[in-house]
Design an enzyme around this catalytic site. Structure first.
Site, mmCIF file in Angstrom:
data_model
loop_
_atom_site.group_PDB
_atom_site.id
_atom_site.type_symbol
_atom_site.label_atom_id
_atom_site.label_comp_id
_atom_site.label_asym_id
_atom_site.label_seq_id
_atom_site.Cartn_x
_atom_site.Cartn_y
_atom_site.Cartn_z
ATOM 1 N N LEU A 39 28.945 -40.414 -38.293
ATOM 2 C CA LEU A 39 29.691 -41.052 -38.300
ATOM 3 C C LEU A 39 29.302 -42.245 -39.503
ATOM 4 O O LEU A 39 30.077 -42.938 -40.003
ATOM 5 C CB LEU A 39 30.058 -41.203 -37.551
ATOM 6 C CG LEU A 39 31.205 -42.222 -36.883
ATOM 7 C CD1 LEU A 39 32.537 -41.748 -37.798
ATOM 8 C CD2 LEU A 39 31.453 -42.059 -35.084
ATOM 9 N N ASN B 109 39.310 -50.168 -40.631
ATOM 10 C CA ASN B 109 40.528 -50.539 -41.228
ATOM 11 C C ASN B 109 41.094 -49.574 -41.312
ATOM 12 O O ASN B 109 40.276 -48.864 -41.467
ATOM 13 C CB ASN B 109 40.038 -51.758 -42.352
ATOM 14 C CG ASN B 109 39.975 -51.394 -43.344
ATOM 15 O OD1 ASN B 109 39.643 -50.200 -44.050
ATOM 16 N ND2 ASN B 109 38.171 -52.240 -43.840
ATOM 17 N N SER C 68 23.165 -46.820 -26.100
ATOM 18 C CA SER C 68 21.561 -46.588 -26.911
ATOM 19 C C SER C 68 20.681 -46.211 -26.177
ATOM 20 O O SER C 68 20.591 -46.049 -25.126
ATOM 21 C CB SER C 68 21.304 -48.217 -26.425
ATOM 22 O OG SER C 68 19.130 -48.344 -26.511
ATOM 23 N N GLN C 69 20.184 -45.446 -25.843
ATOM 24 C CA GLN C 69 18.954 -44.344 -25.517
ATOM 25 C C GLN C 69 17.551 -44.649 -25.282
ATOM 26 O O GLN C 69 16.551 -44.067 -24.599
ATOM 27 C CB GLN C 69 18.687 -42.463 -26.797
ATOM 28 C CG GLN C 69 19.462 -42.657 -27.790
ATOM 29 C CD GLN C 69 18.979 -40.593 -28.043
ATOM 30 O OE1 GLN C 69 18.235 -40.709 -28.778
ATOM 31 N NE2 GLN C 69 19.461 -39.603 -27.724
ATOM 32 N N ARG C 70 17.603 -46.615 -25.690
ATOM 33 C CA ARG C 70 16.424 -47.177 -25.656
ATOM 34 C C ARG C 70 16.221 -47.445 -24.291
ATOM 35 O O ARG C 70 15.281 -48.029 -22.957
ATOM 36 C CB ARG C 70 16.047 -48.138 -26.328
ATOM 37 C CG ARG C 70 15.478 -47.614 -27.879
ATOM 38 C CD ARG C 70 15.383 -48.434 -28.472
ATOM 39 N NE ARG C 70 13.726 -49.340 -28.586
ATOM 40 C CZ ARG C 70 14.206 -51.004 -28.519
ATOM 41 N NH1 ARG C 70 14.839 -51.308 -29.233
ATOM 42 N NH2 ARG C 70 12.770 -51.208 -28.038
ATOM 43 N N ARG D 30 35.169 -36.217 -43.977
ATOM 44 C CA ARG D 30 35.138 -35.467 -42.881
ATOM 45 C C ARG D 30 36.466 -34.274 -42.057
ATOM 46 O O ARG D 30 36.129 -34.068 -41.504
ATOM 47 C CB ARG D 30 34.701 -36.198 -41.776
ATOM 48 C CG ARG D 30 34.368 -37.443 -41.856
ATOM 49 C CD ARG D 30 32.482 -36.580 -42.785
ATOM 50 N NE ARG D 30 31.510 -37.451 -42.529
ATOM 51 C CZ ARG D 30 30.671 -37.291 -43.734
ATOM 52 N NH1 ARG D 30 29.646 -36.340 -42.651
ATOM 53 N NH2 ARG D 30 29.391 -38.462 -44.104
ATOM 54 N N SER E 107 43.109 -52.450 -51.136
ATOM 55 C CA SER E 107 43.024 -53.237 -50.643
ATOM 56 C C SER E 107 43.707 -54.228 -49.458
ATOM 57 O O SER E 107 43.309 -54.716 -48.002
ATOM 58 C CB SER E 107 42.238 -54.469 -51.842
ATOM 59 O OG SER E 107 43.869 -55.592 -52.178
HETATM 60 C C1 LIG Z 1 30.450 -32.862 -46.284
HETATM 61 C C2 LIG Z 1 29.691 -33.743 -46.807
HETATM 62 C C3 LIG Z 1 28.208 -33.386 -46.869
HETATM 63 C C4 LIG Z 1 27.291 -34.920 -46.541
HETATM 64 N N1 LIG Z 1 25.801 -33.856 -46.882
HETATM 65 C C5 LIG Z 1 25.565 -35.266 -46.562
HETATM 66 C C6 LIG Z 1 23.637 -34.801 -47.507
HETATM 67 O O1 LIG Z 1 23.150 -34.321 -47.008
HETATM 68 N N2 LIG Z 1 22.834 -36.070 -47.304
HETATM 69 C C7 LIG Z 1 23.157 -37.151 -46.847
HETATM 70 O O2 LIG Z 1 22.318 -37.808 -47.143
HETATM 71 N N3 LIG Z 1 24.226 -37.384 -46.937
HETATM 72 C C8 LIG Z 1 25.645 -36.332 -46.939
HETATM 73 N N4 LIG Z 1 26.542 -36.878 -46.241
HETATM 74 C C9 LIG Z 1 26.666 -38.283 -46.466
HETATM 75 C C10 LIG Z 1 28.165 -39.006 -47.400
HETATM 76 O O3 LIG Z 1 26.640 -38.914 -49.099
HETATM 77 C C11 LIG Z 1 27.862 -40.419 -47.322
HETATM 78 O O4 LIG Z 1 27.227 -40.567 -46.950
HETATM 79 C C12 LIG Z 1 29.429 -40.697 -46.202
HETATM 80 O O5 LIG Z 1 30.101 -39.617 -46.774
HETATM 81 C C13 LIG Z 1 30.104 -42.168 -46.788
HETATM 82 O O6 LIG Z 1 30.726 -41.817 -47.743
HETATM 83 P P1 LIG Z 1 30.762 -43.250 -48.417
HETATM 84 O O7 LIG Z 1 29.761 -43.495 -49.101
HETATM 85 O O8 LIG Z 1 32.151 -42.568 -49.488
HETATM 86 O O9 LIG Z 1 31.644 -44.480 -47.275
HETATM 87 P P2 LIG Z 1 31.649 -45.276 -47.175
HETATM 88 O O10 LIG Z 1 30.371 -46.267 -47.302
HETATM 89 O O11 LIG Z 1 32.534 -45.583 -46.211
HETATM 90 O O12 LIG Z 1 31.976 -46.261 -48.379
HETATM 91 C C14 LIG Z 1 33.706 -46.192 -48.596
HETATM 92 C C15 LIG Z 1 33.991 -46.269 -50.388
HETATM 93 O O13 LIG Z 1 32.831 -47.553 -50.531
HETATM 94 C C16 LIG Z 1 32.064 -47.632 -52.022
HETATM 95 N N5 LIG Z 1 30.648 -47.919 -51.525
HETATM 96 C C17 LIG Z 1 30.456 -48.325 -50.477
HETATM 97 N N6 LIG Z 1 29.230 -48.807 -50.289
HETATM 98 C C18 LIG Z 1 28.614 -48.909 -51.784
HETATM 99 C C19 LIG Z 1 27.902 -49.449 -52.784
HETATM 100 N N7 LIG Z 1 26.635 -49.859 -51.223
HETATM 101 N N8 LIG Z 1 27.371 -49.647 -53.082
HETATM 102 C C20 LIG Z 1 29.072 -49.131 -54.452
HETATM 103 N N9 LIG Z 1 30.109 -48.714 -53.983
HETATM 104 C C21 LIG Z 1 30.130 -48.803 -52.070
HETATM 105 C C22 LIG Z 1 31.789 -46.217 -52.706
HETATM 106 O O14 LIG Z 1 32.963 -46.334 -53.523
HETATM 107 C C23 LIG Z 1 32.406 -45.593 -51.231
HETATM 108 O O15 LIG Z 1 33.408 -44.200 -51.487
HETATM 109 C C24 LIG Z 1 27.811 -36.051 -46.515
HETATM 110 C C25 LIG Z 1 29.138 -36.291 -46.607
HETATM 111 C C26 LIG Z 1 29.999 -35.197 -46.340
HETATM 112 C C27 LIG Z 1 31.328 -35.609 -46.520
#
Ligand SMILES: Cc1cc2nc3c(=O)[nH]c(=O)nc-3n(C[C@H](O)[C@H](O)[C@H](O)COP(=O)(O)OP(=O)(O)OC[C@H]3O[C@@H](n4cnc5c(N)ncnc54)[C@H](O)[C@@H]3O)c2cc1C
Length: 266
Positions: A103, A205, A116-118, A216, A81
Site C-alpha cells: 500500500l 485524493n 509503529s512496531q518500535r 490493486r 488533476s
Molecule cells: C500486481 C503488482 C505487482 C507488483 N510487484 C512489484 C514487485 O515485484 N516489486 C516492486 O518493487 N514493486 C512491485 N509492485 C509495485 C509497483 O511497482 C508500484 O510501486 C505500485 O503499484 C505503485 O504504483 P505507482 O508508482 O503507479 O503509484 P504512485 O506512486 O501512486 O504513482 C501514481 C503515478 O504517478 C506517477 N509518478 C509517481 N511518482 C513518480 C515519479 N517519481 N516520477 C514520475 N512519475 C511518477 C506515475 O505515473 C505513477 O503511475 C507491484 C504492483 C502491482 C500492482
C-alpha cells in the site's frame, strides 16, 4: 494465536463544500448562481470537481447541462488533476504488514500514518491469515497447521527477545526508559512475520484512489490487497457514484473478485 481474515475499513474523512463561499464567488464574478452554475448539487465530491474544472475556463452557467456528461467528459479526456481536490481518509485495521508494504508504495496523492512496531508492543500475536490459507482452514488440510506453527514460533521468539534484551541492554546507554524500550522493541520486531496485523490511516485524493483501485483491484494483484481495493471501491462508489461508477466488478472462477475502470489512469 488470534487470526483476522478480513480487513476493517472505516471511512473517517470526506470532502465538504462551503456553499456560502461558492455563492459569494459566483456573485462576485457575475456568473449565474447555484444551481445553474454548479449542477452536481448535493454530491459534494462531484461539485468540487465541477467547480475546479469550470474555474479553468470560467464556464460557470455555460456548457454541458448535465453533471453526468460533465464528469464523463473529464474522465474521457483524462483531465485527472481536478480529481485531486477531493480527498477521502480511511482507517484500515486487520491487514497484514505485507499488505501495507504494498500500500505505501503508492506515492502520488497519498498520506499514511501507521501503527509503529518500535513504540507498540507486538507480543499479543495478532495475525492476518492470507485468503488462500483461510480457504483451507477447517478442511483438515495441513496448510493451516504449518501457518499456525510458524506464527507460534515467531510470537515466542519475539517475547523471548524482548525479555532477553530488557535484561541485557545497559540502562546507561539510554537517555530515558522510553528510549531503552524502543531499542528493545525495534530489535525484537525483526523476527515478526509479514502476516503480523497492523493498522494504518490512509488519506488520498480521488485521482490517487482510482489509480490504487485500478492497480490493486486487478487479477494479478495479491488477494489480500485486492479484497481491500474492492472494499474501498464499494464505499467510494456509494459516496460519489459519478467519480467511481465506471469501475466494473467481476467474479473469477477462483471465488475472488476483480475491478477494472472504463477510464484508465486518469
Ligand atoms: C500486481 C503488482 C505487482 C507488483 N510487484 C512489484 C514487485 O515485484 N516489486 C516492486 O518493487 N514493486 C512491485 N509492485 C509495485 C509497483 O511497482 C508500484 O510501486 C505500485 O503499484 C505503485 O504504483 P505507482 O508508482 O503507479 O503509484 P504512485 O506512486 O501512486 O504513482 C501514481 C503515478 O504517478 C506517477 N509518478 C509517481 N511518482 C513518480 C515519479 N517519481 N516520477 C514520475 N512519475 C511518477 C506515475 O505515473 C505513477 O503511475 C507491484 C504492483 C502491482 C500492482
Amino acid at each position: 494465536m488470534t487470526h483476522v481474515v478480513k480487513p476493517n475499513v472505516y471511512l473517517v474523512s470526506r470532502p465538504a463544500v462551503d456553499w456560502e463561499q461558492i455563492a459569494a464567488l459566483l456573485n462576485d464574478e457575475n456568473v449565474p448562481p447555484i444551481p445553474e452554475s454548479i449542477r452536481a448539487g448535493g454530491d459534494e465530491s462531484a461539485a468540487i470537481v465541477e467547480i475546479s474544472a469550470r474555474l479553468c475556463y470560467m464556464s460557470f452557467g455555460r456548457g454541458r447541462k448535465y453533471i453526468e456528461d460533465f464528469v464523463e467528459n473529464l474522465l474521457t479526456k483524462g483531465d485527472g488533476s481536478v480529481f485531486e481536490h477531493v480527498n477521502y481518509g480511511f482507517v484500515i485495521t486487520g491487514v497484514s504488514r505485507s499488505l501495507t508494504h504494498e500500500l505505501v508504495r503508492h506515492r502520488a496523492g497519498f498520506a499514511f500514518s501507521q501503527r509503529s512496531q518500535r513504540f507498540v508492543d507486538e507480543s499479543e500475536g495478532l495475525y492476518v491469515m492470507p485468503p488462500a490459507i483461510a480457504r483451507e482452514a477447517g478442511t483438515g488440510s495441513h496448510v493451516e497447521s504449518i501457518f499456525e506453527n510458524a506464527l507460534k514460533k515467531a510470537t515466542d521468539s519475539y517475547s523471548e527477545l524482548v525479555s532477553a534484551l530488557e535484561e541485557s541492554l545497559p540502562e546507561e546507554m539510554f537517555d530515558s526508559k522510553w528510549d531503552r524500550r524502543k531499542a528493545v522493541r525495534q530489535a525484537a520486531r525483526s523476527v515478526l512475520p509479514n502476516a503480523t496485523e497492523t493498522k494504518i490511516f490512509v488519506t488520498a485524493n480521488v485521482r490517487a484512489w482510482r489509480h490504487f483501485i485500478e492497480m490493486r483491484g486487478a487479477a494479478y494483484a495479491d488477494w489480500e490487497i485486492r479484497q481491500l481495493a474492492l472494499m474501498i471501491l464499494e464505499i467510494l462508489n456509494r459516496e460519489t457514484p459519478l467519480l467511481f461508477g465506471d469501475f466494473e466488478v467481476e467474479s473469477l472462477p477462483d471465488g475472488t473478485q476483480i475491478a477494472a475502470p472504463k477510464y484508465r489512469k486518469v
